[in-house]
Design a protein around this motif. Sequence first.
Motif, PDB file in Angstrom:
ATOM      1  N   ALA A   1     -29.549  -5.763  21.641  1.00  0.00           N
ATOM      2  CA  ALA A   1     -29.356  -7.116  21.128  1.00  0.00           C
ATOM      3  C   ALA A   1     -29.958  -8.199  22.022  1.00  0.00           C
ATOM      4  O   ALA A   1     -30.671  -9.085  21.530  1.00  0.00           O
ATOM      5  CB  ALA A   1     -27.872  -7.386  20.883  1.00  0.00           C
ATOM      6  N   PRO A   2     -29.723  -8.186  23.354  1.00  0.00           N
ATOM      7  CA  PRO A   2     -30.311  -9.247  24.182  1.00  0.00           C
ATOM      8  C   PRO A   2     -31.842  -9.256  24.117  1.00  0.00           C
ATOM      9  O   PRO A   2     -32.462 -10.331  24.044  1.00  0.00           O
ATOM     10  CB  PRO A   2     -29.807  -8.916  25.597  1.00  0.00           C
TER      11      PRO A   2
ATOM     12  N   GLN B   1     -25.981  -6.728  12.961  1.00  0.00           N
ATOM     13  CA  GLN B   1     -25.073  -5.596  13.188  1.00  0.00           C
ATOM     14  C   GLN B   1     -23.956  -5.573  12.150  1.00  0.00           C
ATOM     15  O   GLN B   1     -23.610  -4.525  11.601  1.00  0.00           O
ATOM     16  CB  GLN B   1     -24.492  -5.691  14.594  1.00  0.00           C
ATOM     17  N   GLY B   2     -23.385  -6.739  11.875  1.00  0.00           N
ATOM     18  CA  GLY B   2     -22.305  -6.818  10.912  1.00  0.00           C
ATOM     19  C   GLY B   2     -22.723  -6.441   9.499  1.00  0.00           C
ATOM     20  O   GLY B   2     -21.887  -6.008   8.692  1.00  0.00           O
TER      21      GLY B   2
ATOM     22  N   ARG C   1     -25.879   4.556  13.236  1.00  0.00           N
ATOM     23  CA  ARG C   1     -26.694   4.740  14.450  1.00  0.00           C
ATOM     24  C   ARG C   1     -27.670   3.571  14.619  1.00  0.00           C
ATOM     25  O   ARG C   1     -27.940   3.124  15.741  1.00  0.00           O
ATOM     26  CB  ARG C   1     -27.443   6.066  14.385  1.00  0.00           C
ATOM     27  N   TYR C   2     -28.199   3.079  13.514  1.00  0.00           N
ATOM     28  CA  TYR C   2     -29.051   1.888  13.567  1.00  0.00           C
ATOM     29  C   TYR C   2     -28.260   0.702  14.099  1.00  0.00           C
ATOM     30  O   TYR C   2     -28.738  -0.068  14.943  1.00  0.00           O
ATOM     31  CB  TYR C   2     -29.585   1.600  12.163  1.00  0.00           C
ATOM     32  N   GLN C   3     -27.043   0.531  13.628  1.00  0.00           N
ATOM     33  CA  GLN C   3     -26.169  -0.536  14.104  1.00  0.00           C
ATOM     34  C   GLN C   3     -25.958  -0.434  15.613  1.00  0.00           C
ATOM     35  O   GLN C   3     -26.018  -1.440  16.339  1.00  0.00           O
ATOM     36  CB  GLN C   3     -24.833  -0.450  13.373  1.00  0.00           C
ATOM     37  N   ALA C   4     -25.738   0.788  16.100  1.00  0.00           N
ATOM     38  CA  ALA C   4     -25.545   0.996  17.534  1.00  0.00           C
ATOM     39  C   ALA C   4     -26.806   0.656  18.317  1.00  0.00           C
ATOM     40  O   ALA C   4     -26.739   0.088  19.416  1.00  0.00           O
ATOM     41  CB  ALA C   4     -25.124   2.440  17.800  1.00  0.00           C
TER      42      ALA C   4
END
Length: 472
Positions: free
Chosen positions: A63-64, A89-90, A54-57
Amino acid sequence: MTRLISTDPATGDVVWEGDASSLGEVERAAVMARRAFPDWADRPRQFRIDALKRYQAALKARAPEIAEAISRETGKALWETTAELAAMQGKVDISIRAYDERTGERETPTGFGRAVLRHRPHGVAAVLGPFNFPGHLPNGHIVPALLAGDTVVFKPSEEAPLTGQLMMECLREAGLPEGVVNVVQGGREVGQALLSQDIDALMFTGSGAAGAHFKRQFAENPHVILALELGGNNPLVVWDAKDAEAVAGIVAMSAFVTTGQRCSCARRLIVEAGPKGDAVIEAVAAIMDRLSYAPWNSTPEPFGGPLISARAAAQAREALQARIDMGARVIRDTGPVDGLSDAFVKPALIDVTDVAVPDEEIFAPFLSVQRVPLFDEAIAAANRTKYGLSAGLVSDDPAKWDRFITRIRAGVVNFNRPTTGAAGDMPFGGLGASGNHRPSAYYAADYCAYPVASFEAGEVRNIEGEMKGLRA
């Protein structure tokens, strides 16, 4: 209450302003992390994975916005900070794979029962973030620590508090239980206050001098695990490479990307004395003249931006001038970038052959050239440093690479690629003053949990038959 102000080094515009954390707030953050630890550590691993997904999402959705915030706080070009967000994210997927491979659980049957290997989290981890990659580098500690079951108190760089705040917002959006992740803002005083709390691990990215200080500070506290990712006086050797212009591109990306503000940047260029080395140096000087430096939102996109501050630029210029005063010959001098703030510096190239210059890292786009007559002397010169983070060889001769890779002393060693290149699914760290033998990136899993080895049997069985010398 100390006021903390973050500014855009390219323009001086205020990016973020707020109060630094008080001693009481630092103490409360550490207490909350301690209280949250048992429950977080006992949660099923899949629960922690789901939270980090969920943090990744959240990072992807924002991101911008976060990339622009990093550019505004550090001055880095937007192409760089966009890549930084992709790496953040990766890191989640990479850390999950690393946990399974490096730590996790496994068992082996024995004659009676089984041998089981488990890994347990340390407890409360203090994470101190740097300014040059204020998202990616602390993220590289925080994600694997949370995955392992540690709780975290994070102090972002005082130069990039907004980035740290946005990261914490994403972690909170992920629904982590209260106290699992905590943020404190401020400078050195806040960092020292954090390290005086009841912590189990320090995860730090920064200068070699700061790392040495932490080693001394915790020398009598071996229960606190230290993961220190530090700087380097990194060598790049060029030998028997025919295409000087191709070499120059590799050198430029090694020495000048991120305006020299990467711990893996090449600081020393070692070439063959004579016409071959001269051709390389001339090509490097020529490409330096083509590098563009401008504010992060300029069109077209610049190669680089300013240093983190005008103060950092002044200190870098002083260090360069000291080497010139020692006898270094100027090939390309630094100086201000016309029409821009004092935080901007031009890349510099100096020849230090036969000049005894300090074995220190200048965190700026400055490169020193050393000429040597033999390849073995080039390797010896490359190893002549207290650091050992990154190194590189550029050559058309694979046999030279075979010799170089077996003799060079560094944690990241590249062949015909920039010294700044590193894969996320491999370890990243160095030797000597560059670290403490606990590399980060893929190997971060190693310092986020400790191994527990067990012999186990499913029933109580009489083992008198295994005992020697037992009287009847």
